[in-house]
Design a protein around this motif. Structure first.
Motif, PDB file in Angstrom:
ATOM      1  N   UNK A  97       0.751  -1.373   0.102  1.00  0.00           N
ATOM      2  CA  UNK A  97       0.076  -0.092  -0.151  1.00  0.00           C
ATOM      3  C   UNK A  97       0.966   1.066  -0.120  1.00  0.00           C
ATOM      4  N   UNK A  98       2.048   1.359   0.683  1.00  0.00           N
ATOM      5  CA  UNK A  98       2.894   2.555   0.723  1.00  0.00           C
ATOM      6  C   UNK A  98       4.253   1.918   0.610  1.00  0.00           C
ATOM      7  N   UNK A  99       5.178   2.678  -0.207  1.00  0.00           N
ATOM      8  CA  UNK A  99       6.474   2.316  -0.135  1.00  0.00           C
ATOM      9  C   UNK A  99       7.179   3.737   0.475  1.00  0.00           C
ATOM     10  N   UNK A 100       7.876   3.347   1.712  1.00  0.00           N
ATOM     11  CA  UNK A 100       8.637   4.498   2.244  1.00  0.00           C
ATOM     12  C   UNK A 100      10.232   4.660   1.840  1.00  0.00           C
ATOM     13  N   UNK A 101      10.389   5.513   0.978  1.00  0.00           N
ATOM     14  CA  UNK A 101      11.725   5.820   0.340  1.00  0.00           C
ATOM     15  C   UNK A 101      12.497   6.438   1.639  1.00  0.00           C
ATOM     16  N   UNK A 102      13.595   6.040   2.145  1.00  0.00           N
ATOM     17  CA  UNK A 102      14.447   6.623   3.207  1.00  0.00           C
ATOM     18  C   UNK A 102      15.434   7.797   2.554  1.00  0.00           C
ATOM     19  N   UNK A 103      15.172   8.852   2.723  1.00  0.00           N
ATOM     20  CA  UNK A 103      15.929   9.865   2.220  1.00  0.00           C
ATOM     21  C   UNK A 103      17.075  10.474   3.053  1.00  0.00           C
ATOM     22  N   UNK A 104      17.240   9.499   4.265  1.00  0.00           N
ATOM     23  CA  UNK A 104      18.353   9.543   4.977  1.00  0.00           C
ATOM     24  C   UNK A 104      18.731   8.198   5.654  1.00  0.00           C
ATOM     25  N   UNK A 105      19.936   7.786   6.051  1.00  0.00           N
ATOM     26  CA  UNK A 105      20.141   6.468   6.669  1.00  0.00           C
ATOM     27  C   UNK A 105      19.111   6.654   7.916  1.00  0.00           C
ATOM     28  N   UNK A 106      18.461   5.562   7.932  1.00  0.00           N
ATOM     29  CA  UNK A 106      17.459   5.567   9.253  1.00  0.00           C
ATOM     30  C   UNK A 106      17.969   5.430  10.543  1.00  0.00           C
ATOM     31  N   UNK A 107      17.529   5.897  11.523  1.00  0.00           N
ATOM     32  CA  UNK A 107      17.984   5.928  13.127  1.00  0.00           C
ATOM     33  C   UNK A 107      18.199   7.318  13.635  1.00  0.00           C
ATOM     34  N   UNK A 108      18.128   8.441  13.025  1.00  0.00           N
ATOM     35  CA  UNK A 108      17.915   9.707  13.670  1.00  0.00           C
ATOM     36  C   UNK A 108      17.179  10.734  12.850  1.00  0.00           C
ATOM     37  N   UNK A 109      16.765  11.549  13.442  1.00  0.00           N
ATOM     38  CA  UNK A 109      16.041  12.722  12.964  1.00  0.00           C
ATOM     39  C   UNK A 109      17.247  13.934  12.804  1.00  0.00           C
ATOM     40  N   UNK A 110      16.731  14.851  12.004  1.00  0.00           N
ATOM     41  CA  UNK A 110      17.715  15.970  11.810  1.00  0.00           C
ATOM     42  C   UNK A 110      19.026  15.792  10.858  1.00  0.00           C
ATOM     43  N   UNK A 111      18.961  14.738   9.970  1.00  0.00           N
ATOM     44  CA  UNK A 111      19.948  14.470   8.930  1.00  0.00           C
ATOM     45  C   UNK A 111      19.740  15.102   7.497  1.00  0.00           C
TER      46      UNK A 111
ATOM     47  N   UNK B 150       8.207  10.000   1.563  1.00  0.00           N
ATOM     48  CA  UNK B 150       9.614  10.247   1.570  1.00  0.00           C
ATOM     49  C   UNK B 150       9.927  10.780   3.126  1.00  0.00           C
ATOM     50  N   UNK B 151      11.033  10.212   3.728  1.00  0.00           N
ATOM     51  CA  UNK B 151      11.178   9.961   5.002  1.00  0.00           C
ATOM     52  C   UNK B 151      12.634  10.482   5.238  1.00  0.00           C
ATOM     53  N   UNK B 152      12.684  11.602   5.736  1.00  0.00           N
ATOM     54  CA  UNK B 152      14.077  12.110   6.171  1.00  0.00           C
ATOM     55  C   UNK B 152      14.639  13.198   5.341  1.00  0.00           C
ATOM     56  N   UNK B 153      14.892  14.460   6.230  1.00  0.00           N
ATOM     57  CA  UNK B 153      15.383  15.685   5.637  1.00  0.00           C
ATOM     58  C   UNK B 153      14.417  16.437   4.757  1.00  0.00           C
ATOM     59  N   UNK B 154      13.308  16.139   5.124  1.00  0.00           N
ATOM     60  CA  UNK B 154      12.052  17.017   4.159  1.00  0.00           C
ATOM     61  C   UNK B 154      11.918  18.692   4.875  1.00  0.00           C
ATOM     62  N   UNK B 155      12.091  19.305   3.976  1.00  0.00           N
ATOM     63  CA  UNK B 155      11.914  20.816   4.301  1.00  0.00           C
ATOM     64  C   UNK B 155      11.171  21.569   3.292  1.00  0.00           C
TER      65      UNK B 155
END
Ligand code: DX5
Ligand code: ZN
Length: 220
Positions: free
Chosen positions: A133-147, A175-180
């Motif tokens: 139903x959903x693909x989450x593309x990691x746009x940072x290496x998972x584990x921490x916020x603020x990358x 899209x997950x990570x570094x979104x602004x």
């Protein structure tokens, strides 16, 4: 075309004022709650677990999007369903029998998501995309916020969109990570459906306005 969705990541919330931050998301124009569960094994960080998720779902009035960064996620599928998860996303890299895992998630009445690490090629979803139903593309290496956002993600969105269209699937791209506000327009135009934003929302002075603006530029 359907609206682009904004999912604030609770990982960046103030855990000492969690109820306040959940109410803020409830009152805002955000679409989903993004909840990061980390086990300290699959990723080099531990976030929070079941009791905290239970406290969140008690107050949250929007879709609960749970992102499991844990090994052997099959062990906890029923638990996360019982805690009120609406979408349960597992990592491709953590699943030996991904097809079985996806069926088990759906059997518990949840939408099934698959997250891909930055190094994982889109092609690995060739045989399962119609079940996702959903693909989450990691746009940072998972584990921490603020990358910082990894720019190669744009290529992966294009490849994933092409795969979804070729297979006639109805999968959402998250899209997950570094979104602004600097990359939201381009991400949406390239094909993202859901933007997760942690630090950008919670570290901003006016969080409700930040969510509203992010949603509006993603849909412009
Ligand atoms: C990272 C998590 C993300 C994170 C995003 O492992 O999966 O959801 O909270 O945080 P920001 O938006 O700060 O990059
Ligand atoms: Zn996440």
């Amino acid at each position: 075309m359907s609206s682009k969705l904004i999912a604030p990541s609770i990982l960046a919330a103030d855990f000492a004022n969690l109820e306040r931050d959940i109410h803020m998301v409830n009152e805002s124009e955000a679409d989903w709650f993004h909840i990061d569960i980390m086990d300290g094994v699959f990723v080099p960080n531990i976030s929070f677990g079941m009791p905290v998720l239970k406290a969140i779902t008690k107050h949250a009035k929007k879709t609960i999007d749970v992102h499991l960064m844990i090994v052997d996620p099959d062990r906890y599928i029923k638990t996360f369903a019982d805690l009120g998860s609406n979408i349960l996303t597992v990592h491709f890299e953590a699943c030996t029998h991904l097809h079985r895992t996806l069926q088990a998630i759906k059997a518990e009445g949840m939408k099934a998501g698959v997250a891909l690490n930055p190094h994982t090629n889109i092609n690995v979803l060739e045989d399962t995309i119609n079940d996702i139903d959903l693909v989450c593309l990691m746009s940072v290496n998972p584990g921490f916020g603020g990358q910082s956002f990894i720019e190669h993600t744009y290529n992966k969105i294009e490849q994933l969109k092409a795969l979804i269209q070729r297979k006639g699937a109805h999968t959402l791209i998250e899209i997950d990570g570094g979104v602004t506000d600097k990359n939201a327009t381009a991400l949406a135009k390239t094909g993202a459906d859901v933007l997760v934003a942690g630090s950008f929302v919670f570290k901003s002075p006016n969080q409700m306005d930040t969510i509203k603006n992010l949603r509006s530029i993603a849909n412009s």
